[in-house]
Design an enzyme around this catalytic site. Structure first.
Site, PDB file in Angstrom:
ATOM      1  N   CYS A  87       1.066  -1.133  -0.037  1.00  0.00           N
ATOM      2  CA  CYS A  87       0.182  -0.093  -0.039  1.00  0.00           C
ATOM      3  C   CYS A  87       0.837   1.204   0.233  1.00  0.00           C
ATOM      4  CB  CYS A  87      -1.012  -0.108   1.199  1.00  0.00           C
ATOM      5  SG  CYS A  87      -1.802   1.505   1.627  1.00  0.00           S
ATOM      6  N   TYR A 115       9.892 -17.507 -18.406  1.00  0.00           N
ATOM      7  CA  TYR A 115       9.812 -17.401 -20.342  1.00  0.00           C
ATOM      8  C   TYR A 115       9.556 -16.077 -20.767  1.00  0.00           C
ATOM      9  CZ  TYR A 115       9.651 -22.286 -19.071  1.00  0.00           C
ATOM     10  OH  TYR A 115       9.775 -23.660 -18.744  1.00  0.00           O
ATOM     11  N   CYS A 126      -5.540   0.541  -3.704  1.00  0.00           N
ATOM     12  CA  CYS A 126      -5.618  -0.193  -2.630  1.00  0.00           C
ATOM     13  C   CYS A 126      -6.900   0.672  -1.770  1.00  0.00           C
ATOM     14  CB  CYS A 126      -4.300   0.008  -1.858  1.00  0.00           C
ATOM     15  SG  CYS A 126      -4.523  -0.575   0.013  1.00  0.00           S
ATOM     16  N   CYS A 174      -5.560   4.387   2.905  1.00  0.00           N
ATOM     17  CA  CYS A 174      -5.824   5.051   1.651  1.00  0.00           C
ATOM     18  C   CYS A 174      -7.414   5.810   1.697  1.00  0.00           C
ATOM     19  CB  CYS A 174      -5.940   3.839   0.552  1.00  0.00           C
ATOM     20  SG  CYS A 174      -4.174   3.507   0.009  1.00  0.00           S
ATOM     21  N   GLU A 181       7.525   0.452 -13.116  1.00  0.00           N
ATOM     22  CA  GLU A 181       5.979   0.480 -13.722  1.00  0.00           C
ATOM     23  C   GLU A 181       5.157   1.012 -12.668  1.00  0.00           C
ATOM     24  OE1 GLU A 181       6.843  -2.618 -17.328  1.00  0.00           O
ATOM     25  OE2 GLU A 181       5.773  -3.342 -15.453  1.00  0.00           O
ATOM     26  N   GLU A 209       9.027 -14.875 -14.274  1.00  0.00           N
ATOM     27  CA  GLU A 209       9.462 -14.644 -15.662  1.00  0.00           C
ATOM     28  C   GLU A 209      10.310 -15.589 -16.417  1.00  0.00           C
ATOM     29  OE1 GLU A 209      10.663 -10.551 -15.284  1.00  0.00           O
ATOM     30  OE2 GLU A 209       8.522  -9.728 -15.000  1.00  0.00           O
ATOM     31  N   GLU A 266      12.575  -0.797 -21.365  1.00  0.00           N
ATOM     32  CA  GLU A 266      12.674  -2.177 -21.539  1.00  0.00           C
ATOM     33  C   GLU A 266      12.282  -2.312 -23.118  1.00  0.00           C
ATOM     34  OE1 GLU A 266      10.195  -4.072 -18.812  1.00  0.00           O
ATOM     35  OE2 GLU A 266      11.066  -3.293 -17.100  1.00  0.00           O
ATOM     36  N   TRP A 306       4.924 -15.241 -19.051  1.00  0.00           N
ATOM     37  CA  TRP A 306       4.628 -15.480 -17.537  1.00  0.00           C
ATOM     38  C   TRP A 306       4.247 -17.303 -17.782  1.00  0.00           C
ATOM     39  CZ3 TRP A 306       2.928 -11.374 -13.795  1.00  0.00           C
ATOM     40  CH2 TRP A 306       3.936 -10.298 -13.561  1.00  0.00           C
TER      41      TRP A 306
END
Length: 662
Positions: A109, A355, A153, A158, A144, A353, A305, A313
């Site tokens: 959070c 793959y 959240c 929050c 990201e 990850e 990236e 995945w």
């Protein structure tokens, strides 16, 4: 120093004995910058307050010996298990009221004060230690941001922050009740303390509350980023700060984020396993995302990236065809990337990850992906050095608004209508004609653009309406469309005036009715040709506008569907329908013929042309996204930088040309 090519590297996944070989191979390949550390909190701080940066120091030194500098990511996207065990309350709560558990990433959070204290301790130590290292040239905050937080959240922290945000915005609860329209369904509040986050309820939520919640979430993430940026800048003010964004991701406002960055970065995966259709040309969407990220700050961006192999995945994407990896990276350069960083160096053997393939396969032995990416770097190194700071020339602009995106997400009207897909119907048609596009934002000056497309201006304010009036009166060509001027900034429907409210005089029409095209397509007649339309039909009466296309079906057959109005020295189009690709192409043809948009050149389907310019030079990138050799008519005046001698394009390849524009 200009960093041209880089790679994302995870030395913690590999034996120490391999680090030096990796660094040597990177240098030989042409890599000069590496991003590291954004998911390694547990390694660098295995116990609270006990920091072990020795391995990272060693890797940085090994890379430096090969002439490679580093960007370090703050690892707040992956709090370690010992923090979760000590403070399980930092795990986020979803809209159903369920607490999400440890085991993935972004299991946090961002408003929780205990978690903020953990971050402050780590990032302060991290910045003070590596801020002194000359080979650490910049920071990436988190990773990201907004990814995995779409339904998060809704915890008490929050909610408390949301109430404080509302109190600051509205001042009194009476003002909030008025502007939210809480008289509906007996939702009046006696105090801010009664307000909760919009968790799952038995029916739909108040759309005004939902819009403010989305705005609040955006502001919270921006404040979370600023919280870390302040620590980093205090420790090392000379180092840059960036964030790897995700195209049209909608969790928070990337344009506002740009105020905290030295430059924007983007993660580009044309063949992502998460894309709904595999193996289908999507160069238009990929170009749009780079154009958008470049536009958030109005200057060249980085690709932090760049896809370097199969993505996946649990489910995998398609294998990139020979040539596509270099083509996709070249497209990013063509649309404004000054640096391309490939994800990742080597395919990981462990974790989620396993793959998500890198430049090297699991066994670390170079294969096709390595050879193709190395060839791309060799081909583009000198060119990219020359292009640093170059931008596209201004042609068409598309007005982008997170408020409009949020409002349409709350009430999309048609189950298949989204703000981004509708915006893309214009972008894609411009892309097919090789017309450059920038995205602009409400507070910016529009006057530099001959054409401004403002899709789905659902929330219309007096300030925005005035800017649109001034733009058209000053000679600009403005495009507005259906569901414009429906609501005010609080997501309350206008009760006075004709649709499109506040801009009906600008458009020269009034919308008297409308039809949501559920489970059907409509038809529009334009100069005797019938085109399909989708999603929506506005039924209009003309005041000062003229109809240039009319409906060709239903009880409103023969009435205006697309109109054109002269306003001041400019022109205003109103598009009353959702356009299919053929209709959008016809509309862009209208803009080209009537309003001075100039395509860079005409090309066969699947061949793209983009450009950048600087210091009196313009570079043209001609990109063949098809599996067939193409022979576009390259102007003789364009001087070849690289490409086939006969100016044809092999499958999945690019050529670059140059001309003087002085």
């Amino acid at each position: 120093m200009a960093y041209l090519f880089g790679v994302d590297y995870y030395p913690e996944h590999w034996p120490r004995e391999r680090w030096r070989k990796d660094a040597e191979m990177m240098r030989e390949m042409g890599i000069s910058i590496v991003r590291m550390a954004e998911f390694s909190w547990a390694k660098w701080e295995p116990r609270e307050g006990e920091f072990h940066f020795e391995d990272l120091d060693e890797v940085i030194e090994i890379l430096a010996e090969q002439g490679i500098d580093c960007i370090l990511g703050t690892p707040s996207a992956a709090p370690p298990a010992w923090i979760i065990r000590k403070n399980p309350e930092i795990q986020p709560i979803d809209q159903n009221g369920h607490r999400r558990a440890f085991g993935g990433r972004h299991h946090d959070c961002q408003s929780n004060p205990v978690y903020r204290a953990h971050i402050r301790r780590f990032v302060t130590a991290f910045a003070e230690h590596f801020g002194k290292n000359p080979h650490v040239v910049g920071w990436q905050i988190d990773n990201e941001l907004g990814n995995s937080h779409g339904d998060l959240c809704f915890c008490p922290h929050c909610e408390a922050r949301f109430r404080a945000w509302l109190a600051e915005k509205y001042g009194t609860i009476a003002e909030l009740n008025r502007r939210w329209g809480t008289a509906f369904w007996s939702q009046d509040y006696a105090s801010f303390e009664e307000i909760e986050s919009p968790k799952l309820t038995v029916t739909g939520h108040n759309p005004s509350q939902q819009l403010d919640w989305m705005r609040f979430c955006s502001d919270l993430i921006l404040e979370f980023h600023q919280f870390q940026a302040d620590i980093l800048r205090a420790a090392a003010p000379e180092k840059f700060i960036t964030q790897n964004m995700m195209g049209f991701s909608d969790k928070f406002d990337y344009h506002k984020l740009g105020e905290q960055l030295d430059f924007a970065s983007h993660d580009q995966y044309p063949g992502g396993h998460f894309r709904p259709v595999q193996g289908v040309f999507n160069g238009d969407r990929m170009a749009a995302e780079v154009d958008y990220i470049r536009s958030t700050m109005g200057k060249p961006c980085w690709i932090m990236e760049q896809q370097s192999g199969i993505t996946g995945w649990e489910i995998l994407g398609r294998a990139p065809k020979p040539g596509q990896l270099g083509l996709w990276a070249t497209q990013c350069i063509a649309h404004g990337a000054d640096t391309v960083v490939f994800f990742r160096w080597r395919t990981c053997t462990v974790g989620t990850e396993q793959y998500w393939h890198g430049i090297l396969p699991h066994n670390g032995v170079p294969g096709r992906y390595y050879r193709e990416i190395r060839a791309f770097m060799e081909q583009n190194r000198e060119l990219l050095a020359d292009l640093q700071g170059a931008m596209p020339g201004k042609a068409a602009a598309i007005l982008f608004s997170y408020d409009q995106l949020y409002a349409m997400k709350i009430q999309p009207h048609h189950p298949e209508l989204t703000y981004i897909d509708h915006l893309a119907s214009y972008y894609d048609a411009l892309y097919r004609r090789n017309i450059p596009v920038d995205f602009v934002f409400e507070e910016q000056d529009f006057s530099a653009y001959p054409v401004l497309i403002a899709p789905l201006q659902f929330l219309m304010t007096p300030a925005l309406a005035k800017k649109l009036h001034d733009y058209a009166a000053g000679g600009g060509t403005l495009v507005l469309d259906f569901r414009s001027g429906v609501k005010d900034a609080d997501n309350i429907a206008y009760s006075e005036g004709a649709l499109p409210c506040l801009v009906d005089d600008l458009c020269g029409i009034t919308v008297t009715e409308y039809d949501c095209l559920r489970d059907c397509m409509g038809r529009v007649n334009w100069d005797g040709v019938s085109y399909d339309c989708r999603w929506w039909s506005d039924l209009m009466e003309l005041t000062t506008a003229e109809a240039i296309a009319s409906y060709d079906w239903e009880f409103y057959k023969g009435t205006p569907a697309i109109t054109r109005n002269r306003f001041g020295r400019g022109t205003v189009y109103y598009v009353g329908v959702g356009m299919t690709a053929p209709l959008a192409d016809r509309f862009v043809d209208e803009l080209v013929r009537q309003d001075g948009l100039r395509p860079l050149m005409d090309t066969p389907e699947g061949v793209e042309v983009a450009h950048r310019e600087k210091d009196g030079l313009r570079w043209y990138f001609v990109l063949n996204h098809t599996g067939e050799r193409q022979a576009p008519a390259i102007p003789a005046a364009w001087q070849q930088v690289y490409g086939e001698a006969d100016r044809t394009l092999p499958p999945y390849s690019a050529a670059v040309y140059q001309e003087s524009i002085e």
